[in-house]
Write a protein that holds these residues in place. Structure first.
Motif, short mmCIF file in Angstrom:
data_model
loop_
_atom_site.label_atom_id
_atom_site.label_comp_id
_atom_site.label_asym_id
_atom_site.label_seq_id
_atom_site.Cartn_x
_atom_site.Cartn_y
_atom_site.Cartn_z
N ARG A 112 0.10 -3.95 -74.38
CA ARG A 112 1.29 -4.30 -75.15
C ARG A 112 1.06 -4.32 -76.67
O ARG A 112 1.92 -3.86 -77.43
N PRO A 113 -0.10 -4.81 -77.17
CA PRO A 113 -0.29 -4.80 -78.63
C PRO A 113 -0.21 -3.41 -79.24
O PRO A 113 0.21 -3.26 -80.38
N PHE A 114 -0.63 -2.39 -78.48
CA PHE A 114 -0.57 -1.03 -79.01
C PHE A 114 0.87 -0.54 -79.11
O PHE A 114 1.24 0.15 -80.07
N ILE A 115 1.68 -0.91 -78.13
CA ILE A 115 3.07 -0.48 -78.13
C ILE A 115 3.85 -1.17 -79.23
O ILE A 115 4.58 -0.53 -80.01
N GLU A 116 3.70 -2.48 -79.32
CA GLU A 116 4.48 -3.26 -80.28
C GLU A 116 4.06 -3.02 -81.72
O GLU A 116 4.86 -3.19 -82.65
N ASN A 117 2.81 -2.62 -81.93
CA ASN A 117 2.29 -2.48 -83.29
C ASN A 117 1.85 -1.05 -83.59
O ASN A 117 0.95 -0.83 -84.40
N ALA A 118 2.51 -0.10 -82.94
CA ALA A 118 2.12 1.31 -83.12
C ALA A 118 2.19 1.73 -84.59
O ALA A 118 1.32 2.46 -85.08
N ARG A 119 3.23 1.31 -85.30
CA ARG A 119 3.37 1.69 -86.71
C ARG A 119 2.18 1.20 -87.53
O ARG A 119 1.64 1.93 -88.36
N GLU A 120 1.76 -0.05 -87.30
CA GLU A 120 0.64 -0.61 -88.03
C GLU A 120 -0.65 0.14 -87.71
O GLU A 120 -1.46 0.42 -88.60
N TYR A 121 -0.84 0.49 -86.43
CA TYR A 121 -2.05 1.21 -86.05
C TYR A 121 -2.10 2.59 -86.69
O TYR A 121 -3.16 3.06 -87.13
N LEU A 122 -0.97 3.28 -86.73
CA LEU A 122 -0.94 4.61 -87.31
C LEU A 122 -1.04 4.57 -88.84
O LEU A 122 -1.57 5.50 -89.45
N SER A 123 -0.54 3.49 -89.45
CA SER A 123 -0.54 3.39 -90.92
C SER A 123 -1.85 2.86 -91.47
O SER A 123 -2.36 3.32 -92.49
N ASP A 124 -2.41 1.84 -90.81
CA ASP A 124 -3.65 1.21 -91.29
C ASP A 124 -4.50 0.82 -90.08
O ASP A 124 -4.57 -0.35 -89.70
N PRO A 125 -5.16 1.81 -89.45
CA PRO A 125 -5.90 1.55 -88.20
C PRO A 125 -6.94 0.46 -88.31
O PRO A 125 -7.09 -0.36 -87.40
N GLY A 126 -7.66 0.43 -89.41
CA GLY A 126 -8.71 -0.57 -89.57
C GLY A 126 -8.19 -1.98 -89.54
O GLY A 126 -8.73 -2.85 -88.86
N LYS A 127 -7.11 -2.23 -90.26
CA LYS A 127 -6.52 -3.56 -90.31
C LYS A 127 -5.91 -3.94 -88.97
O LYS A 127 -6.07 -5.07 -88.48
N ALA A 128 -5.20 -3.00 -88.34
CA ALA A 128 -4.52 -3.28 -87.07
C ALA A 128 -5.51 -3.58 -85.96
O ALA A 128 -5.28 -4.46 -85.12
#
Length: 341
Positions: A112-128
């Protein structure tokens, strides 16, 4: 064609398009609720249970438990006991229902964290990556449900065929697989290695409850430690590892190579190493969709490197194994690699 027959044709098409998806989705929700309520330890095949038993076990009000079981019975996940009034038993196909629900649970909720925060992962992978953590229990439970019919049977079959006197399991978790092996092979001893302390404690308790604690050794250590100290696996006839080595890729690939080499040396002559792993982006019709999400989750969000069949086979041969064979699993994207010393 009359309007009535046209509507019937449309309904038939709609039902065909949906397939089993609605039933699987509903079962997944009910079973996940049962896991969170703490009642699935009582709702097991071959055992009768009542509203009161579940309420007392999970410390829940009987009214709420009664409503939950009403939904479970209506869904056909459980049925009224044919022999005892007021009791329930699991449906004959309960294991299959739970297995299918595991796919929905793993894809949608364990990750679920990957689905809900996909934008953050794609924009700033290290932080996410450091901010959003998966629920470890959800991962373990859903993986167990999926594996019950999709990858455990192949591994168990391979192990039973080898008739080991000593078996080691790397990343054993709660030692579910090891305990089943020890129950089926009375002359066998097992070593379960895992870094997670709660899992190791649960494994020890499960071994006691299953009556195999005298033949089960639980070692709280990382798999990586085998690269420098292979003593826990020394003298094994079988070394098993399920979906653990990809977690070392790519940062610890050299460590994984050292673990493979030490496992090969630790095995008795003729012994086998059996590893279950995921391979990336398969294109055949059966596996392509599930393979795509498994690969994408691991590459994009977990930053893991999934190896191809050829790459896994090469690693095992490079470690010195004489023969390596690959078994396709019912689990889409899963492969069992069996390497013989």
């Amino acid at each position: 064609m009359t309007s009535e027959s046209a509507r019937q044709r449309q309904l038939t098409d709609e039902i065909a398009a949906s397939g089993e998806a609605p039933a699987i989705a509903a079962a997944a929700a009910l079973l996940e609720m049962g896991d969170r309520l703490g009642v699935l330890d009582v709702i097991i095949p071959g055992k009768e249970f009542t509203v009161r038993e579940l309420a007392e076990y999970a410390d829940l009000p009987e009214t709420g438990v009664a409503h939950y079981l009403e939904a479970m019975e209506s869904a056909g996940v459980i049925i009224h006991s044919p022999s005892t009034a007021g009791s329930f038993v699991t449906a004959p196909d309960y294991d299959r229902i739970q297995h299918q629900a595991g796919y929905v649970s793993w894809v949608m909720n364990a990750n679920r964290p990957f689905i809900e925060n996909a934008r953050e992962y794609l924009s700033d992978p290290g932080k996410a990556s450091g901010a959003y953590i998966r629920d470890g229990r959800q991962v373990a439970v859903s993986s167990q449900w999926m594996g019950s019919k999709a990858f455990y049977p192949a591994a168990l079959g391979t192990i039973f065929e080898a008739k080991p006197e000593r078996i080691a399991d790397l990343g054993a978790g709660t030692c579910r697989l090891l305990i089943e092996v020890l129950q089926q092979l009375p002359g066998c001893c097992g070593v379960g290695l895992d870094l997670d302390a709660p899992s190791c404690n649960a494994a020890k308790l499960a071994g006691e409850q299953a009556g195999v604690s005298d033949r089960l050794t639980v070692v709280e250590r990382s798999i990586q430690s085998i690269a420098t100290d292979p003593s826990p696996v020394e003298g094994s006839d079988v070394i098993h590892a399920g979906f653990v080595f990809h977690d070392m890729m790519p940062e610890e690939e050299d460590v994984a190579d050292a673990v493979f080499a030490n496992c090969r040396e630790a095995l008795r002559p003729g012994g086998i190493m059996a590893i279950t792993e995921a391979v990336p982006y398969l294109r055949n019709e059966r596996e392509r969709r599930f393979s795509s999400i498994v690969t994408y989750y691991h590459r994009e969000f977990m930053k893991r490197k999934l190896l191809t069949e050829a790459e896994w086979e090469a690693k095992l041969r490079d470690a010195g194994f004489n023969d390596v064979r690959t078994v396709e699993l019912g689990f889409p994207t899963g492969r069992l690699f069996v390497a013989t010393r």
